[in-house]
Design a protein around this motif. Structure first.
Motif, short mmCIF file in Angstrom:
data_model
loop_
_atom_site.label_atom_id
_atom_site.label_comp_id
_atom_site.label_asym_id
_atom_site.label_seq_id
_atom_site.Cartn_x
_atom_site.Cartn_y
_atom_site.Cartn_z
N LEU A 49 -1.93 10.27 6.00
CA LEU A 49 -1.48 9.59 4.88
C LEU A 49 -2.81 9.58 4.12
CD1 LEU A 49 0.69 8.20 3.26
CD2 LEU A 49 0.03 6.15 4.16
N VAL A 50 -4.02 9.23 4.55
CA VAL A 50 -5.02 9.08 3.71
C VAL A 50 -5.72 10.41 3.02
CG1 VAL A 50 -7.75 8.34 3.60
CG2 VAL A 50 -6.01 6.99 4.87
N LEU A 51 -5.73 11.32 4.19
CA LEU A 51 -5.97 12.80 3.78
C LEU A 51 -5.30 13.48 2.70
CD1 LEU A 51 -6.95 14.30 7.47
CD2 LEU A 51 -8.65 13.76 5.37
N SER A 52 -3.88 13.03 2.86
CA SER A 52 -2.95 13.83 1.85
C SER A 52 -3.09 13.06 0.65
CB SER A 52 -1.52 13.42 2.21
OG SER A 52 -1.21 12.10 2.43
N VAL A 53 -3.33 11.76 0.27
CA VAL A 53 -3.61 10.97 -0.92
C VAL A 53 -5.02 11.41 -1.79
CG1 VAL A 53 -4.18 8.76 -1.95
CG2 VAL A 53 -2.33 8.93 -0.30
N VAL A 54 -5.91 11.79 -0.67
CA VAL A 54 -7.08 12.33 -1.47
C VAL A 54 -6.91 13.71 -1.77
CG1 VAL A 54 -9.52 12.88 -0.74
CG2 VAL A 54 -8.62 10.93 0.22
N CYS A 55 -6.20 14.49 -0.97
CA CYS A 55 -6.03 15.74 -1.51
C CYS A 55 -5.00 15.98 -2.69
CB CYS A 55 -4.71 16.57 -0.34
SG CYS A 55 -4.26 18.20 -0.68
N PHE A 56 -4.04 15.43 -2.96
CA PHE A 56 -3.28 15.46 -4.22
C PHE A 56 -4.13 14.77 -5.45
CE2 PHE A 56 -0.83 11.68 -2.96
CZ PHE A 56 -0.82 10.93 -4.21
N GLY A 57 -4.91 13.68 -5.29
CA GLY A 57 -5.87 13.24 -6.33
C GLY A 57 -6.85 14.37 -6.52
N ALA A 58 -7.51 14.85 -5.67
CA ALA A 58 -8.64 15.90 -6.03
C ALA A 58 -8.19 17.05 -6.62
CB ALA A 58 -9.37 16.18 -4.63
N LEU A 89 -6.62 2.12 1.52
CA LEU A 89 -5.75 2.70 2.62
C LEU A 89 -6.71 2.79 3.61
CD1 LEU A 89 -3.73 5.71 0.68
CD2 LEU A 89 -2.83 3.23 1.69
N ALA A 90 -7.67 3.65 3.52
CA ALA A 90 -8.60 3.68 5.12
C ALA A 90 -9.03 2.24 5.45
CB ALA A 90 -9.75 4.68 4.60
N LEU A 91 -9.40 1.32 4.41
CA LEU A 91 -9.90 0.12 5.36
C LEU A 91 -9.04 -1.01 5.77
CD1 LEU A 91 -12.68 -0.46 2.68
CD2 LEU A 91 -12.88 0.58 4.71
N LEU A 92 -7.65 -1.01 5.18
CA LEU A 92 -6.79 -2.11 5.42
C LEU A 92 -5.56 -1.63 6.13
CD1 LEU A 92 -6.96 -4.03 1.73
CD2 LEU A 92 -8.33 -4.37 3.80
N LEU A 93 -5.10 -0.32 6.00
CA LEU A 93 -3.80 0.19 6.49
C LEU A 93 -4.21 0.17 8.16
CD1 LEU A 93 -1.07 0.86 5.45
CD2 LEU A 93 -1.74 3.12 5.40
N PRO A 94 -3.09 -0.38 8.85
CA PRO A 94 -3.41 -0.18 10.30
C PRO A 94 -2.61 1.17 10.89
CG PRO A 94 -1.49 -1.68 9.93
CD PRO A 94 -2.22 -1.32 8.48
N GLU A 95 -3.00 1.79 11.90
CA GLU A 95 -2.09 2.82 12.40
C GLU A 95 -0.92 2.49 13.09
OE1 GLU A 95 -0.72 5.84 12.61
OE2 GLU A 95 -2.54 6.66 12.92
N SER A 96 0.05 3.28 12.87
CA SER A 96 1.34 2.96 13.71
C SER A 96 1.25 2.38 15.21
CB SER A 96 2.25 4.04 13.59
OG SER A 96 3.40 3.75 14.36
N LEU A 141 0.80 -1.24 -0.03
CA LEU A 141 -0.01 0.22 0.18
C LEU A 141 0.89 1.29 0.06
CD1 LEU A 141 -2.88 -1.20 2.39
CD2 LEU A 141 -2.99 -0.65 0.01
N CYS A 142 1.94 1.27 0.86
CA CYS A 142 2.78 2.52 0.61
C CYS A 142 3.53 2.48 -0.48
CB CYS A 142 3.91 2.38 1.91
SG CYS A 142 3.13 2.71 3.69
N PHE A 143 3.84 1.26 -1.07
CA PHE A 143 4.55 1.47 -2.39
C PHE A 143 3.68 2.30 -3.42
CE2 PHE A 143 5.25 -0.34 -6.72
CZ PHE A 143 6.42 -0.40 -6.77
N LEU A 144 2.16 1.72 -3.40
CA LEU A 144 1.42 2.44 -4.35
C LEU A 144 1.30 3.93 -4.10
CD1 LEU A 144 -1.34 -0.41 -4.50
CD2 LEU A 144 0.46 0.01 -6.15
N VAL A 145 1.10 4.30 -2.60
CA VAL A 145 1.11 5.65 -2.54
C VAL A 145 2.24 6.43 -3.08
CG1 VAL A 145 1.20 7.41 -0.59
CG2 VAL A 145 -0.11 5.40 -0.33
N VAL A 146 3.48 5.93 -2.91
CA VAL A 146 4.90 6.56 -3.45
C VAL A 146 4.80 6.67 -5.01
CG1 VAL A 146 7.41 6.39 -3.45
CG2 VAL A 146 6.04 6.01 -1.41
N ALA A 147 4.11 5.42 -5.60
CA ALA A 147 4.21 5.37 -6.98
C ALA A 147 3.10 6.33 -7.61
CB ALA A 147 3.64 4.02 -7.45
N ALA A 148 1.89 6.59 -6.75
CA ALA A 148 0.99 7.66 -7.09
C ALA A 148 1.56 9.15 -7.04
CB ALA A 148 -0.24 7.76 -6.32
#
Length: 457
Positions: A93-102, A196-203, A29-36
């Motif tokens: 992380l989820v908020l930032s991905v939505v932000c740059f996508g939008a 990301l929202a459904l599967l990614l755990p918090e640290s 999931l983090c790999f896909l975030v960095v790829a995006a």
């Protein structure tokens, strides 16, 4: 008589377990975030020729558009780190991905250079916020023995995203126009935000220093080691110095105990990005000025990021098995030697291509490896901020590279002279990092237990 409650250090638990399917999911999931992130960062370069044609503007007018996202990246990183250390890595992380996508979606409908510049800046804010939180989350879930290679493997997503942007642009622009490239760069991150929202755990390290999170930590650790007996345990994070407790994250990384390493990281990352972006941006023009064809220049330039993929994995492997600080210092010094050599072999295309590839390995590996290293130098309460501010300040080096490159080309510097000059910032970066690793008295046993294992060799 009540039995004393047993405690479990969550980082020691993660270090002792195998790399589980849960951690593979986090890595993917983090790999896909960095790829995006890589796609949306580089996409403006792919659509620039179409902008010039469709809008009838000079290439020089695209300067602000080309740099707007980089400026946004720096600002976004500086803001996101402290927020993530308060609200959590996953949420940010989820908020930032939505932000740059939008904002990328909105940018597809820009009608003027000014509009596109502003929207690219806003896209950059999200891009800058995503990267440090992906780094921090991955570093906190990777066992110490695999941390370097895991974080560096995640960073390979950036190069894959850049390549995907080039392939997508080559097909989409002739069929649907340059707007479609930005549209894809907007839809993909928004779709990615759902898993990301459904599967990614918090640290769990972040949760361990927050009250009332014990049950949530137990559920997450069960995903890593289903066989573990976690009943009647109190989960704790790595202990930090009393002087950092209750402080704001930014105050921690700028406190007397951490200030030296913070400043040295900033200097080294600034120098690293100055080298990387100057070569990535100006190499095609330098090749053309040296008398090569556009096709040859494009081919040689593509070898630079391609070498970075292999370099990231090699450097991560070395960091996990040897001393992380010395590995990165040595990689920067190797990069300095290579850029000196490259300029001497302009007349030998095969050898020049091999040297460009190896230079890409060294330079990219040195820059990328600093994220994993920086995450090991700060306590949990300031880790996201430490990484984010290093990335944010370093982006100034990326922006500066545009002006330095323009100045050198304007002065008529040759291919070899420009490459040779870049040995200076490479040595400066190596020296800055060496001063961190050379001062072992700065590191406490508690910090080593928190993950700064690289400093104990």
């Amino acid at each position: 008589m009540n039995q004393p409650v047993r405690t479990l250090d969550v980082q020691q638990f993660i270090d002792a377990e195998r790399f589980s399917p849960c951690q593979w999911l986090i890595l993917i999931l983090c790999f896909l975030v960095v790829a995006a992130d890589g796609y949306d960062t580089a996409v403006i370069g792919f659509i620039a020729p179409s902008l010039v044609k469709d809008w009838g503007v000079d290439r020089s007018a695209l300067g602000p558009v080309m740099s707007a996202a980089l400026v946004g990246l720096g600002v976004g990183a500086l803001i996101a780190g402290p927020v993530a250390d308060r609200l959590g890595r996953k949420a940010m992380l989820v908020l930032s991905v939505v932000c740059f996508g939008a904002w990328s979606l909105v940018a597809a409908h820009a009608q003027t250079i000014g509009e596109l510049t502003a929207l690219r800046f806003l896209t950059g804010l999200g891009l800058g916020a995503a990267m440090p939180n992906a780094v921090t989350l991955m570093s906190e879930y990777a066992p110490a023995r695999l941390r370097g290679v895991a974080v560096n493997a995640m960073f390979c997503g950036f190069s894959c995203g850049v390549v995907a942007g080039g392939v997508a642009s080559a097909w989409l622009i002739p069929h649907a126009g340059w707007q479609s490239v930005l549209t894809v760069g907007g839809i993909a991150p928004i779709v990615l935000a759902v898993p990301l929202a459904l599967l990614l755990p918090e640290s769990v390290q972040f949760l361990a220093v927050r009250p009332g999170k014990q049950a949530q930590i137990a559920r997450i650790l069960k995903r890593i080691a289903p066989q573990a007996q976690l009943n009647d345990l109190r989960f704790v994070g790595a202990q930090t110095q009393e002087s950092t407790q209750g402080q704001y994250a930014l105050a921690i990384i700028l406190s007397g105990h951490y200030l030296r390493r913070t400043l040295m990281l900033w200097i080294a990352y600034f120098m690293g990005l100055l080298i990387y972006y100057l070569l990535a941006s100006w190499m095609p023009m330098l090749f053309k000025d040296a008398g090569f064809s556009d096709k040859f220049a494009a081919l040689m330039t593509s070898l630079f990021p391609l070498g970075g993929v292999l370099g990231n994995l090699c450097a991560g492997w070395l960091m996990d098995r040897f001393n992380a600080n010395r590995t990165i210092v040595g990689t920067y010094l190797l990069a300095g030697v290579l850029v000196l050599i490259v300029g001497r072999f302009v007349g030998s295309p095969m050898l020049l291509g091999a040297l460009i590839f190896v230079s890409g390995m060294a330079i990219t590996a040195a820059v990328v490896s600093m994220s994993a290293y920086a995450a090991s130098l700060y306590p949990t309460e300031g880790r996201a901020t430490g990484v984010a501010w290093m990335l944010g300040v370093g982006r100034v080096g990326g922006v500066a590279s545009a002006f330095v490159g323009a100045a050198l080309v304007g002065l008529g510097w040759s291919f070899g002279e420009v490459f040779g000059l870049l040995a200076v910032p490479a040595v400066a970066a190596a020296f800055a990092l060496y001063t961190i690793g050379n001062c072992r008295s700065e590191y406490t046993d508690a910090e080593r237990a928190a993950g700064a294992t690289a400093q104990s060799h």
